[in-house]
Design a protein around this motif. Structure first.
Motif: not given
Length: 463
Positions: A48-58, A199-200
């Protein structure tokens, strides 16, 4: 002379449930479970920490798949708990051959179950995610994440059963190191796959998949090299009715509890969906923190259950009382501390999980309200464990189904329509408070009952 399959368990690998101080024995049995469950939660937290830096949708896409993960995990927990009980009881009776047959049969059943669930979900994944509240903006990322994650579900299921078998035969150290290795690999692969290879969200799921492959490989080496007592072999696979019944009877409650959690999260996300992606992401962050706080308590209670059940069956009510009081004291202390930490440090914690100002503002208040009465969760889960150990299934069900069942469901279906997003927050907090008060009431009655039993017979004392 006994053959290889009949060899007795080494006494050094097993802990007597009658010897030693209760508190020390509980912690010795509980620590492996606490570490394992906490690492599982921490793995989701790191993703979640890494994905949270991508976007709100991510972050919303990853959050909205949490009910699917809980549902899938509940199946593995059920098979694992039932198998561990079967293996440990037979090893204790000196029947290592029957323990090996049970372990081999459980793995043989787990594999096709994993494949069947994976195929069924992949064919209807879009519909499932829509049911969970995925909007059109969230759906593409949610499909990428969930479809990749599902490819590794059968391995995850097998690893949960493998870990239960290894812990049941006393080799807790190998199980812990395997989980640590898988967690470390996942954490190292996350930034590489998410950012470096671009790869997001699919990269986060792929990192989890590869870590599951690594764990499966380690367990395979363990059993092939015969590092433990239990032998996992095709020739030992026999789906005898009484054997399957024993494993199912013990494991079913764990599966049902996990499924209730999944249903509760489905209703929570569906209630959050009308308020937008930011609200879904905020609820996902708060829910993930609740899961992280709950898992160590569950691990403690898993370690306590064997002592509680053994003492009750032996009518050693003094030891049962001491075990229950220690378990409940530690569980309450941890849940109250965790609750205070989240409420006080909600903003910096949320900042670790999302860079969005809009999400952060909603998530801070959501985390605070969700954790206001989380201190009572330790009492709830401890009381449920105590009742199950004492064989009081009916009363156990009353307490078990309160928090995420008959108290939560009516509230989450009604209050958001009346008070909007505040109604959603009140639903979670009110269910937590009322379930906790119910558990306290039941706990006091159980201790009065134990006191009465102690007065009616000589005290055995603590061995």
């Amino acid at each position: 002379m006994k053959g290889e399959g009949e060899r007795m368990a080494s006494p050094a690998r097993h802990t007597s449930l009658l010897d030693g101080k209760v508190s020390r024995l509980i912690m010795r049995l509980a620590i492996p479970s606490i570490i394992g469950l906490s690492l599982n939660a921490l793995q989701q937290f790191v993703n979640a920490i890494f994905v949270g830096t991508l976007s709100v949708q991510a972050i919303a896409a990853v959050s909205i798949t949490l009910p699917i993960v809980l549902l899938l995990t509940s199946v593995g927990q059920g098979i694992g708990v039932g198998t561990a009980s079967f293996v440990s009881r037979n090893l204790g009776a000196g029947n290592s051959a029957e323990a090996s047959r049970g372990a081999s049969s459980a793995l043989a059943v787990a594999a096709p179950i994993g494949v069947a669930i994976t195929v069924a979900l992949l064919f209807r994944l879009r519909d499932v995610l829509a049911l969970l509240g995925a909007s059109r903006t969230i759906m593409p990322a949610a499909l990428e994440y969930a479809s990749t994650l599902l490819l590794g579900y059968t391995l995850m299921l097998l690893n949960m059963v493998n870990g239960s078998i290894v812990r049941a035969e006393g080799n807790t150290r190998f199980s812990m190191w395997t989980m640590i290795a898988a967690f470390t690999l996942n954490a190292l692969l996350d930034p590489i796959l998410i950012f470096l290879l671009d790869l997001e969200v699919r990269g986060a799921a792929l990192a989890t998949l590869l870590s599951q492959i690594a764990a499966t490989s380690l367990y395979a080496v363990y059993f092939v090299k015969q590092r433990g007592i239990v032998r996992v072999r095709p020739s030992y696979i026999t789906l005898r009715g009484d054997r399957v019944k024993q494993i199912t009877a013990v494991g079913a409650p764990a599966t049902i509890t996990g499924m209730l959690s999944a249903v509760a999260f489905v209703l929570l996300y569906r209630a959050a969906a009308p308020f937008g992606d930011d609200s879904i992401a905020a609820v996902g962050i708060a829910s993930r923190l609740l899961t992280i706080g709950a898992l160590p308590i569950m691990g403690l209670c898993i370690g306590s259950q064997a002592i509680l059940g053994f003492s009750w069956g032996a009518q050693d009510f003094a030891r049962a009382q001491k075990a229950a009081k220690f378990m409940l004291s530690v569980a309450f202390a941890f849940s109250a501390t965790f609750s205070a930490v989240v409420v006080i440090f909600a903003r910096p914690i949320v900042r670790l999980l999302s860079d969005s100002e809009d999400v952060a503002e909603i998530a801070v208040s959501t985390c605070i309200v969700f954790h206001l009465f989380f201190g009572l969760f330790g009492v709830q889960y401890g009381v449920i464990t105590m009742l199950q150990s004492f064989g009081r299934a009916g009363l156990s069900a009353v307490v078990s189904f309160a928090r995420q069942g008959y108290l939560f469901v009516p509230a989450i279906l009604l209050l958001p329509d009346i008070w909007g997003f505040k109604g959603l927050l009140i639903s979670q907090a009110a269910a937590e408070l009322l379930a906790g008060l119910l558990a306290v009431f039941v706990m006091l009655r159980q201790f009065r009952d134990l006191k009465g039993r102690l007065l009616s017979r000589p005290m055995s004392g603590e061995r």
